[in-house]
Design a protein around this motif. Structure first.
Motif, PDB file in Angstrom:
ATOM      1  N   LYS A  91      11.084   3.017   4.184  1.00  0.00           N
ATOM      2  CA  LYS A  91      10.260   3.943   3.405  1.00  0.00           C
ATOM      3  C   LYS A  91      11.120   4.709   2.395  1.00  0.00           C
ATOM      4  O   LYS A  91      10.716   4.911   1.250  1.00  0.00           O
ATOM      5  CB  LYS A  91       9.536   4.917   4.335  1.00  0.00           C
ATOM      6  N   TRP A  92      12.299   5.149   2.836  1.00  0.00           N
ATOM      7  CA  TRP A  92      13.219   5.837   1.918  1.00  0.00           C
ATOM      8  C   TRP A  92      13.581   4.928   0.752  1.00  0.00           C
ATOM      9  O   TRP A  92      13.560   5.349  -0.410  1.00  0.00           O
ATOM     10  CB  TRP A  92      14.479   6.259   2.672  1.00  0.00           C
ATOM     11  N   LEU A  93      13.918   3.669   1.049  1.00  0.00           N
ATOM     12  CA  LEU A  93      14.313   2.723   0.006  1.00  0.00           C
ATOM     13  C   LEU A  93      13.179   2.498  -0.989  1.00  0.00           C
ATOM     14  O   LEU A  93      13.399   2.494  -2.214  1.00  0.00           O
ATOM     15  CB  LEU A  93      14.737   1.397   0.631  1.00  0.00           C
ATOM     16  N   LEU A  94      11.959   2.325  -0.493  1.00  0.00           N
ATOM     17  CA  LEU A  94      10.816   2.105  -1.377  1.00  0.00           C
ATOM     18  C   LEU A  94      10.570   3.326  -2.259  1.00  0.00           C
ATOM     19  O   LEU A  94      10.265   3.195  -3.452  1.00  0.00           O
ATOM     20  CB  LEU A  94       9.571   1.774  -0.562  1.00  0.00           C
ATOM     21  N   CYS A  95      10.714   4.529  -1.684  1.00  0.00           N
ATOM     22  CA  CYS A  95      10.545   5.753  -2.479  1.00  0.00           C
ATOM     23  C   CYS A  95      11.586   5.827  -3.588  1.00  0.00           C
ATOM     24  O   CYS A  95      11.275   6.165  -4.734  1.00  0.00           O
ATOM     25  CB  CYS A  95      10.662   6.986  -1.587  1.00  0.00           C
ATOM     26  N   VAL A  96      12.828   5.505  -3.267  1.00  0.00           N
ATOM     27  CA  VAL A  96      13.911   5.558  -4.256  1.00  0.00           C
ATOM     28  C   VAL A  96      13.656   4.551  -5.376  1.00  0.00           C
ATOM     29  O   VAL A  96      13.834   4.864  -6.561  1.00  0.00           O
ATOM     30  CB  VAL A  96      15.273   5.309  -3.577  1.00  0.00           C
ATOM     31  N   VAL A  97      13.245   3.342  -5.012  1.00  0.00           N
ATOM     32  CA  VAL A  97      12.970   2.324  -6.028  1.00  0.00           C
ATOM     33  C   VAL A  97      11.841   2.773  -6.947  1.00  0.00           C
ATOM     34  O   VAL A  97      11.927   2.634  -8.180  1.00  0.00           O
ATOM     35  CB  VAL A  97      12.621   0.971  -5.360  1.00  0.00           C
ATOM     36  N   VAL A  98      10.776   3.319  -6.377  1.00  0.00           N
ATOM     37  CA  VAL A  98       9.649   3.810  -7.173  1.00  0.00           C
ATOM     38  C   VAL A  98      10.118   4.904  -8.126  1.00  0.00           C
ATOM     39  O   VAL A  98       9.772   4.910  -9.316  1.00  0.00           O
ATOM     40  CB  VAL A  98       8.512   4.327  -6.265  1.00  0.00           C
ATOM     41  N   MET A  99      10.931   5.848  -7.628  1.00  0.00           N
ATOM     42  CA  MET A  99      11.416   6.944  -8.472  1.00  0.00           C
ATOM     43  C   MET A  99      12.296   6.427  -9.606  1.00  0.00           C
ATOM     44  O   MET A  99      12.175   6.871 -10.754  1.00  0.00           O
ATOM     45  CB  MET A  99      12.190   7.962  -7.623  1.00  0.00           C
ATOM     46  N   LEU A 151       0.830  -1.204   0.000  1.00  0.00           N
ATOM     47  CA  LEU A 151       0.000   0.000   0.000  1.00  0.00           C
ATOM     48  C   LEU A 151       0.867   1.257   0.000  1.00  0.00           C
ATOM     49  O   LEU A 151       0.552   2.246  -0.668  1.00  0.00           O
ATOM     50  CB  LEU A 151      -0.927  -0.002   1.215  1.00  0.00           C
ATOM     51  N   PHE A 152       1.971   1.229   0.749  1.00  0.00           N
ATOM     52  CA  PHE A 152       2.890   2.365   0.757  1.00  0.00           C
ATOM     53  C   PHE A 152       3.488   2.575  -0.634  1.00  0.00           C
ATOM     54  O   PHE A 152       3.579   3.710  -1.115  1.00  0.00           O
ATOM     55  CB  PHE A 152       4.006   2.129   1.775  1.00  0.00           C
ATOM     56  N   SER A 153       3.896   1.488  -1.275  1.00  0.00           N
ATOM     57  CA  SER A 153       4.480   1.590  -2.615  1.00  0.00           C
ATOM     58  C   SER A 153       3.463   2.143  -3.610  1.00  0.00           C
ATOM     59  O   SER A 153       3.814   2.946  -4.484  1.00  0.00           O
ATOM     60  CB  SER A 153       4.981   0.215  -3.083  1.00  0.00           C
ATOM     61  N   LEU A 154       2.210   1.731  -3.474  1.00  0.00           N
ATOM     62  CA  LEU A 154       1.159   2.247  -4.354  1.00  0.00           C
ATOM     63  C   LEU A 154       0.979   3.749  -4.159  1.00  0.00           C
ATOM     64  O   LEU A 154       0.861   4.514  -5.128  1.00  0.00           O
ATOM     65  CB  LEU A 154      -0.152   1.514  -4.080  1.00  0.00           C
ATOM     66  N   ALA A 155       0.975   4.177  -2.903  1.00  0.00           N
ATOM     67  CA  ALA A 155       0.866   5.612  -2.624  1.00  0.00           C
ATOM     68  C   ALA A 155       2.069   6.359  -3.187  1.00  0.00           C
ATOM     69  O   ALA A 155       1.931   7.470  -3.726  1.00  0.00           O
ATOM     70  CB  ALA A 155       0.757   5.844  -1.118  1.00  0.00           C
ATOM     71  N   ALA A 156       3.250   5.768  -3.082  1.00  0.00           N
ATOM     72  CA  ALA A 156       4.465   6.397  -3.616  1.00  0.00           C
ATOM     73  C   ALA A 156       4.390   6.517  -5.135  1.00  0.00           C
ATOM     74  O   ALA A 156       4.816   7.532  -5.710  1.00  0.00           O
ATOM     75  CB  ALA A 156       5.695   5.591  -3.203  1.00  0.00           C
ATOM     76  N   GLN A 191      17.705  11.799  -9.884  1.00  0.00           N
ATOM     77  CA  GLN A 191      17.526  10.731  -8.900  1.00  0.00           C
ATOM     78  C   GLN A 191      18.341  10.993  -7.645  1.00  0.00           C
ATOM     79  O   GLN A 191      17.872  10.767  -6.520  1.00  0.00           O
ATOM     80  CB  GLN A 191      17.927   9.373  -9.496  1.00  0.00           C
ATOM     81  N   VAL A 192      19.570  11.485  -7.806  1.00  0.00           N
ATOM     82  CA  VAL A 192      20.404  11.790  -6.641  1.00  0.00           C
ATOM     83  C   VAL A 192      19.767  12.916  -5.827  1.00  0.00           C
ATOM     84  O   VAL A 192      19.680  12.842  -4.594  1.00  0.00           O
ATOM     85  CB  VAL A 192      21.833  12.166  -7.073  1.00  0.00           C
ATOM     86  N   GLY A 193      19.304  13.973  -6.522  1.00  0.00           N
ATOM     87  CA  GLY A 193      18.674  15.080  -5.825  1.00  0.00           C
ATOM     88  C   GLY A 193      17.424  14.648  -5.082  1.00  0.00           C
ATOM     89  O   GLY A 193      17.203  15.044  -3.919  1.00  0.00           O
TER      90      GLY A 193
END
Length: 201
Positions: free
Chosen positions: A149-157, A10-15, A49-51
């Motif tokens: 959460k940071w890792l999931l956000c980075v993967v999604v991006m 669900l978090f990944s979907l929101a991301a 991506q780095v930013g």
């Protein structure tokens, strides 16, 4: 460390919704892919991506509220991001079309430009702060929860943004008519400029 797969999903979907939906950064990626091609556009993509990863880390560490408390800090970030986005929109809108278009239109597609856009965009910080404040994925360890959460956000991006860059390159490979290409350029420029101005008005 117990992690609920349902909560993580669900978090990944929101991301995906917050970070992968069209906005100025996405429009910039499409424009860079169209102007520079996929391979050369990776410079801008990498910097972005780095930013964004830095912005996500700041939010995960709970430092965005500290930044907001500093006098003029958010205003300075917003001015920097808006100035760059308006410059980018102008370069896209005035880029040549037709056979000589991509070679002549760099649209500021540098890794430094991508990094600047990623690390100074207040809208990105707001999205990250919202995601980081959502329900815990690791209830027994707040540090592990923030890191996950940071890792999931980075993967999604990484995944979402590479697809948008590819879409821009695909538009160029399709060789649209000059009138169609001009309309695409103007639409992307309007999206970037409109979103940038809406953030400061």
């Amino acid at each position: 460390m117990a992690v609920s797969l349902i909560d993580a999903g669900l978090f990944s979907l929101a991301a995906i919704v917050l970070l992968g939906s069209p906005g100025p950064g996405i429009a910039a990626l499409v424009a860079v892919g169209k102007a520079e091609g996929f391979a050369r556009g990776l410079r801008f993509y990498g910097g972005l991506q780095v930013g964004l990863a830095v912005a996500a880390a700041v939010s995960a560490a709970g430092l965005f509220s500290a930044i907001q408390a500093l006098p003029y800090a958010v205003t300075a970030m917003m001015v920097a991001a808006t100035a760059y986005l308006l410059y980018l929109a102008w370069r896209i809108a005035t880029a040549p079309v037709g056979a000589g278009g991509p070679a002549a239109a760099t649209v500021a597609a540098t890794s430094a430009g991508g990094f600047l856009l990623g690390v100074t965009n207040p809208k990105a910080y707001i999205a990250f702060a919202s995601l980081m404040a959502s329900a815990s994925l690791v209830r027994s360890d707040s540090s592990a929860d923030a890191a996950l959460k940071w890792l999931l956000c980075v993967v999604v991006m990484i995944v979402a943004d590479i697809l948008w860059l590819w879409l821009g390159a695909a538009i160029e490979r399709a060789k649209p008519r000059p009138s169609t290409e001009r309309a695409i350029n103007l639409a992307m420029a309007a999206t970037i400029a409109g979103t940038a101005l809406a953030a400061v008005l």
